[in-house]
Scaffold this active site. Structure first.
Site, PDB file in Angstrom:
ATOM      1  N   ASP A  82       0.859  -1.176   0.000  1.00 30.51           N
ATOM      2  CA  ASP A  82       0.000   0.000   0.000  1.00 30.51           C
ATOM      3  C   ASP A  82       0.905   1.239   0.000  1.00 30.51           C
ATOM      4  OD1 ASP A  82      -3.253   0.470   1.525  1.00 30.51           O
ATOM      5  OD2 ASP A  82      -2.125   1.749   0.177  1.00 30.51           O
TER       6      ASP A  82
ATOM      7  N   GLU B 143     -10.317   7.129   3.721  1.00 37.53           N
ATOM      8  CA  GLU B 143      -9.432   6.520   4.720  1.00 37.53           C
ATOM      9  C   GLU B 143      -8.732   7.603   5.547  1.00 37.53           C
ATOM     10  OE1 GLU B 143      -6.100   6.088   1.290  1.00 37.53           O
ATOM     11  OE2 GLU B 143      -5.818   4.956   3.107  1.00 37.53           O
TER      12      GLU B 143
HETATM   13  C1  GLC Z   1      -4.346   4.180  -0.105  1.00 32.85           C
HETATM   14  C2  GLC Z   1      -5.296   3.041   0.209  1.00 32.85           C
HETATM   15  C3  GLC Z   1      -5.378   1.996  -0.877  1.00 32.85           C
HETATM   16  C4  GLC Z   1      -5.147   2.649  -2.227  1.00 32.85           C
HETATM   17  C5  GLC Z   1      -3.729   3.189  -2.265  1.00 32.85           C
HETATM   18  C6  GLC Z   1      -3.424   3.941  -3.552  1.00 32.85           C
HETATM   19  O1  GLC Z   1      -3.654   4.568   1.050  1.00 32.85           O
HETATM   20  O2  GLC Z   1      -5.108   2.361   1.438  1.00 32.85           O
HETATM   21  O3  GLC Z   1      -6.673   1.397  -0.796  1.00 32.85           O
HETATM   22  O4  GLC Z   1      -5.329   1.687  -3.260  1.00 32.85           O
HETATM   23  O5  GLC Z   1      -3.432   4.018  -1.160  1.00 32.85           O
HETATM   24  O6  GLC Z   1      -4.177   5.120  -3.610  1.00 32.85           O
END
Ligand code: GLC
Length: 593
Positions: free
Chosen positions: A293, A493
């Site tokens: 991630d 998030e």
């Molecule tokens: C973010 C998320 C993930 C996403 C990635 C790229 O922090 O946790 O779901 O695909 O970064 O944006």
């Protein structure tokens, strides 16, 4: 782990699931031939996924042989956000990759988590919690097929979706990215989404887009629903609750899996060799690529080089690196450090070759070595009536009718005077939620274009109907019925975790004010999770959970005015305010008028 336990577990697993068929093994010869020509620099370059905003100089893709570029939540092109702007943007990076010695094509990745949600004019679908309420895998597959066509229409062949989390605590700000807290439903819809993105098999077909099951494993099980927190449970529970959706997705041929920020029993997932290599790649036979991630390996320790050693040896194949060379822990440092780790014997050449083989196998399977061209018909299909019709059906089937006193719904299109209250009624940003144009989403008319609920009502009722739109529920005299639209402001998030789940006092007051007119109130709730309704429930004659429906507001009026039946059913329990009590509405609840 005790030996006996491991033996029992191994027997259990071998009897309950067969290893996935070798994925894309028809490309193994091509992969081996190419790998044999590659230098260590070229191999390590393939393992880097740099964020587009970190690449101040696109030529670094060529200079460092980068294998992938992503556009994270808000890393949009600086010169415009149209589909053509994106296609031009992606093509510039691709041309740099094709100018390298071995001309290994780039694979570009993006979070198409409810449609191609970064792009102006894209079709924005309901977020996963709404798709979960459809309980309809065929529809979910159609939704992701349409999304894949829009993603591929901008030259991008990798979507960081489906999120197959199984969110246990709705206080988690990413609850809406999960279909359900019921593992079996998540497995079913995760497979449907994978097939929608990739097709029956990942292929060179122009709209076959690499799916990415995420986030492995236990992202939705953290204590108190804390984002990127710690999932505390024994291995049997981890396997029972969170592993089946991955087993199903691997069997469906998912080509990539993203690792979770969260920890399991205190150990960061990005350093979990047992789960990433022994279980995922060993027992489950996952043959695709494992991607980190966003800067997630940096959370393992304060030492970036140590983080690289731990994560690569744990089984990560590609590392998402959002930092530019003007910041620490950037893609040049990564390459330098990993080369040193190989020279020091701390990361084996075999591990590098395994990671690079997995990456190349995916690129061959996607046909990128033959062509990286984009079919213009796919670009033209972005936001098309055909795609919007699929999204409208998703909206229709996602709405859950929780209350309908005296059958106040469906409303008549010939209603004489209709009140519509609450600013959310005419707010596309709230209707779409997070991950829309911008990472966290925004209030107001986000530039996707689309139909707000108010606009949909205006298009649906008869010309003779008088609509009174009032953001504060004033001047509603003579209304025969009032639609009150309330809910959560956009979040994504890291910003969406909550300590409590009450519908806001302002929203409850708006509904109460509407009720005081004496007209029946139909409350529509935009939210990424169940909320405690408090006075809103008794004050509403009817109440609809609309989740985060996206751009196709007509899907809501389809059921509110009776052109289609309500069919949505809760994909998770709707908790009572008193946590100890049984759910206010249980899983699978949904009324039909
Ligand atoms: C973010 C998320 C993930 C996403 C990635 C790229 O922090 O946790 O779901 O695909 O970064 O944006």
């Amino acid at each position: 782990m005790k030996k006996t336990h491991a033996l029992v577990l191994a027997i259990f697993l071998t009897t309950t699931m067969t290893q996935a068929a070798p994925l894309f093994s028809e490309h193994d010869k091509s992969v081996a031939a190419l790998l044999a020509q590659m230098t260590l620099d070229e191999k390590i370059g393939q393992m880097v996924q740099a964020d587009s905003s970190a690449l101040k100089d696109k030529a670094d893709v060529q200079k460092y042989f980068l294998g992938s570029v992503l556009s994270g939540g808000s890393s949009n092109p600086t010169n415009g956000n149209s589909a053509q702007d994106w296609l031009n943007f992606v093509t510039e990076f691709q041309n740099q990759a094709l100018a390298t010695r071995l001309k290994i094509p780039l694979i570009y990745g993006i979070d198409a988590v409810h449609g191609h949600n970064n792009i102006e004019g894209a079709t924005i679908f309901p977020h996963h919690i709404g798709l979960g309420a459809t309980h309809n895998p065929q529809l979910v597959e159609r939704a992701e097929r349409a999304t894949a066509e829009e993603v591929a229409g901008t030259g991008i062949r990798w979507a960081f979706a489906p999120c197959i989390t199984v969110p246990q605590n709705p206080r988690w700000g990413r609850t809406y990215e999960g279909y359900s807290d019921h593992t079996a439903l998540v497995s079913k819809l995760g497979v449907a989404a994978t097939l929608g993105f990739q097709g029956k098999k990942l292929s060179a077909a122009p709209a076959s887009v690499l799916a990415c099951a995420k986030h492995f494993i236990g992202d939705g099980g953290t204590t108190n629903g804390i984002d990127q927190g710690n999932t505390v449970c024994d291995e049997a529970t981890l396997r029972k609750l969170y592993l089946p959706p991955y087993i199903a997705a691997i069997k469906a041929g998912v080509g990539s899996i993203m690792v979770s920020y969260s920890s399991w029993n205190g150990v960061k997932m990005h350093g979990q060799k047992y789960l990433l290599s022994d279980v995922l790649k060993g027992e489950l036979g996952f043959q695709g690529l494992l991607v980190s991630d966003w800067a997630a390996i940096d959370q393992i320790s304060p030492d970036f080089k140590y983080d690289i050693e731990q994560s690569i040896n744990a089984g990560l194949d590609m590392i998402m690196i959002p930092n530019g060379i003007d910041k620490p822990n950037n893609y040049v440092e990564f390459i330098t450090d990993l080369k040193q780790l190989v020279a020091e014997g701390k990361v084996s050449p075999a591990r590098i070759d395994d990671a690079v083989s997995r990456i190349l196998r995916i690129k061959f399977a996607l046909g990128l070595f033959e062509s990286t061209a984009t079919d213009p018909a796919l670009t033209a299909a972005i936001g098309s009536p055909k795609h919007r019709a699929v999204a409208r059906a998703c909206v229709r089937e996602s709405l859950v009718l929780l209350k309908n006193e005296k059958h106040v719904l469906p409303l008549s299109k010939q209603i004489k005077t209709l009140g519509v209250v609450g600013s959310a009624a005419d707010d596309l940003g709230m209707q779409c939620g997070g991950w829309t144009i911008d990472w966290q989403g925004t209030r107001g008319n986000v530039t996707t274009g689309g139909t707000t609920l108010l606009a949909a009502i205006r298009q649906t009722v008869s010309p003779a109907t008088k609509i009174i739109f009032s953001t504060d529920a004033s001047d509603l005299k003579n209304a025969d019925a009032i639609i009150a639209v309330v809910g959560e402001l956009p979040y994504a998030e890291m910003k969406g975790d909550r300590d409590e789940l009450n519908l806001s006092a302002e929203d409850c007051a708006l509904i109460a004010k509407a009720k005081s007119t004496g007209a029946p109130v139909i409350t529509i709730l935009f939210s990424g999770r169940p909320l405690h309704l408090n006075s809103a429930l008794p004050d509403s004659a009817a109440l609809v959970a609309a989740w985060l429906p996206g751009t196709e507001g007509l899907g809501m009026t389809d059921v509110l005015f009776g052109d289609h039946q309500f069919t949505g059913k809760l994909s998770r329990d709707w908790p009572a305010a008193d946590q100890a009590a049984k759910p206010l509405f249980p899983y699978n609840f949904g009324l039909k008028p």
